[in-house]
Design a protein around this motif. Structure first.
Motif, PDB file in Angstrom:
ATOM      1  N   ASN A 174       0.955  -0.978  -0.127  1.00  0.00           N
ATOM      2  CA  ASN A 174      -0.029  -0.063  -0.090  1.00  0.00           C
ATOM      3  C   ASN A 174       0.743   1.205  -0.057  1.00  0.00           C
ATOM      4  O   ASN A 174       0.736   2.159   0.956  1.00  0.00           O
ATOM      5  CB  ASN A 174      -1.096  -0.118   1.211  1.00  0.00           C
ATOM      6  N   HIS A 215       1.709   4.343  -0.863  1.00  0.00           N
ATOM      7  CA  HIS A 215       1.243   5.658  -1.652  1.00  0.00           C
ATOM      8  C   HIS A 215       1.894   6.601  -0.777  1.00  0.00           C
ATOM      9  O   HIS A 215       2.582   6.221   0.206  1.00  0.00           O
ATOM     10  CB  HIS A 215      -0.404   5.686  -1.881  1.00  0.00           C
ATOM     11  N   ARG A 248      -7.837   4.243 -10.231  1.00  0.00           N
ATOM     12  CA  ARG A 248      -8.601   3.836  -9.125  1.00  0.00           C
ATOM     13  C   ARG A 248      -8.750   4.860  -8.138  1.00  0.00           C
ATOM     14  O   ARG A 248      -9.740   5.103  -7.527  1.00  0.00           O
ATOM     15  CB  ARG A 248      -8.144   2.565  -8.590  1.00  0.00           C
TER      16      ARG A 248
HETATM   17  C1  SR1 Z   1     -11.167   0.771   2.378  1.00  0.00           C
HETATM   18  S1  SR1 Z   1      -9.557   0.823   2.201  1.00  0.00           S
HETATM   19  C2  SR1 Z   1      -9.215   1.882   0.715  1.00  0.00           C
HETATM   20  C3  SR1 Z   1      -7.782   2.058   0.634  1.00  0.00           C
HETATM   21  O1  SR1 Z   1      -7.187   2.861   1.477  1.00  0.00           O
HETATM   22  C4  SR1 Z   1      -5.908   2.344   1.825  1.00  0.00           C
HETATM   23  O2  SR1 Z   1      -4.765   3.016   2.096  1.00  0.00           O
HETATM   24  C5  SR1 Z   1      -5.767   1.330   0.662  1.00  0.00           C
HETATM   25  O3  SR1 Z   1      -4.824   2.054  -0.581  1.00  0.00           O
HETATM   26  C6  SR1 Z   1      -7.112   1.064   0.097  1.00  0.00           C
HETATM   27  O4  SR1 Z   1      -7.227   0.619  -1.179  1.00  0.00           O
END
Ligand code: SR1
Length: 401
Positions: A228, A230, A344
């Motif tokens: 994750n 980012h 996304r």
């Molecule tokens: C419900 S979680 C949504 C997003 O937040 C997290 O940081 C991940 O990137 C996930 O896809």
């Protein structure tokens, strides 16, 4: 502590005090609940001498959605173990885990109080010249030392099982690779972008490539990923950066971590048009971001390649032609997953502040349309864009449109 229950601020204080020497005796503790994590409870526990620690507890559901989205609390164990493993291979850029409690699904870490969240800084057009070099070192070391180039077959398989992380992977499988390409109720689409989003739902050629990237995400356990990565999972200051929040960690394709990060730099690059009014500042920031992307890939690929050629322990994988092909495939995956991240974050459930904080909705819509276009180009052209120069040419052409 006793049976699992969700922490109050008092519980978090007790937990931090019991499992660290930092506060010493007779400290007066205080605790604030931070709202920076979408899935977990996060607390900052401080003493009266200015020392502080972070307590993070996994709830049996996604914090940002509620009890309708159940998740196993075992993700806290995975997060703690991924951070500890990554720390072993890159301690300078991984947040320090001080304690993990399986019963309470709670982790105690150092507090990065002297650091700022990278996303907030990039939205404010702040530049940190050392960032890409440090993140490249983090990626090269954590990914190389958990891969088949180092681990024996049996050890690797045991690790893959240990970090299976099915619940968290399912979130990514849905949010990255499925929802944006159909009319899913979870999608969040700004009205200005409705038509462009609808095109994704009928774009079979694109969907075929996304299917391949999803299949690889499901079945290519190359290394122990952060999962994750980012710009809200990176904290930065004038000298250093540290990676946090590895709750999505699992064994997957290396290009997923590299591509997620590059995708976030690209999102900020495109959003600068709506974020920074002053043209000189904006162009300088965009130039900075391009340099960071370039440095990130060049240094990551050089370090990973040099580790492969100097330290590979598996005889068959020492073949240099194979190693060159391996890096070429990581490059293509990186572009593809960066493209998925752009799409996304624009039409899916989890948006980013880079785009969402653009106040003029027409300008935001134009930036978002470019994010979709760039995402598509990266996914479709990931095998034909041979190197960083060609990626930069693609970006330049997009900016001229
Ligand atoms: C419900 S979680 C949504 C997003 O937040 C997290 O940081 C991940 O990137 C996930 O896809």
């Amino acid at each position: 502590m006793s049976q699992y229950h969700s922490f109050t601020t008092d519980d978090a204080m007790r937990f931090a005090d019991e499992h660290s020497e930092l506060f010493g005796e007779h400290s007066k503790l205080s605790c604030e609940k931070l709202g920076e994590d979408s899935l977990n409870l996060v607390f900052r526990v401080s003493n009266d001498k200015g020392r502080s620690l972070i307590v993070k507890q996994a709830l049996p559901y996604a914090y940002c959605v509620g009890e309708s989205w159940p998740l196993t609390t075992d993700r806290a164990r995975i997060e703690a173990e991924v951070l500890l493993k990554h720390s072993k291979y890159c301690p300078q850029h991984t947040v320090e885990v001080l304690h993990f409690d399986a019963e309470q699904a709670a982790i105690l870490t150092e507090d990065l109080k002297e650091y700022r969240m990278l996303r907030t800084e990039l939205v404010a057009a702040k530049a940190y010249p050392h960032l890409a070099e440090q993140l490249a070192a983090y990626l090269a070391n954590t990914l190389y030392y958990t891969s088949d180039f180092v681990l024996t077959g049996p050890t690797k398989k045991q690790q893959v099982v240990r970090f299976m992380n099915a619940d968290m992977c399912l979130i990514t499988e849905d949010l990255y690779f499925t929802d944006p390409y159909c009319n899913h109720e979870r999608n969040q689409i700004h009205p200005e972008l409705r038509q462009a989003a609808q095109q994704l739902w009928h774009d079979e050629a694109l969907q075929a490539e996304v299917a391949q990237l999803k299949a690889d995400f499901l079945s290519k356990p190359q290394a122990l990923l952060h999962g994750n990565l980012h710009s809200s999972s990176v904290f930065v200051n004038d000298d250093n950066c540290k990676v946090i929040a590895a709750g999505f960690g699992f064994y997957g394709p290396i290009g997923f971590d590299v591509g997620s990060l590059i995708g976030n730099f690209l999102l900020n690059y495109l959003a600068q048009v709506g974020l920074t009014a002053d043209m000189t500042t904006r162009q300088a920031q965009q130039q900075y971001l391009l340099q960071q992307i370039d440095t990130l890939w060049q240094q990551f690929s050089q370090q990973f390649s040099s580790l492969m050629s100097n330290e590979c322990r598996e005889p068959a994988l020492q073949n240099s032609l194979y190693q060159q092909r391996f890096m070429q495939q990581v490059w293509a995956d990186t572009l593809g997953y960066a493209g998925c991240e752009l799409i996304r974050r624009t039409v899916g459930l989890a948006h980013v502040a880079d785009l969402d904080s653009i106040s003029d909705s027409t300008v935001r819509g134009a930036c978002e349309a470019k994010a979709l276009q760039l995402g598509r180009d990266l996914i479709m052209q990931r095998h034909s864009l041979a190197n960083m120069t060609q990626l930069m040419q693609l970006l330049h052409a997009l900016s001229q449109r």
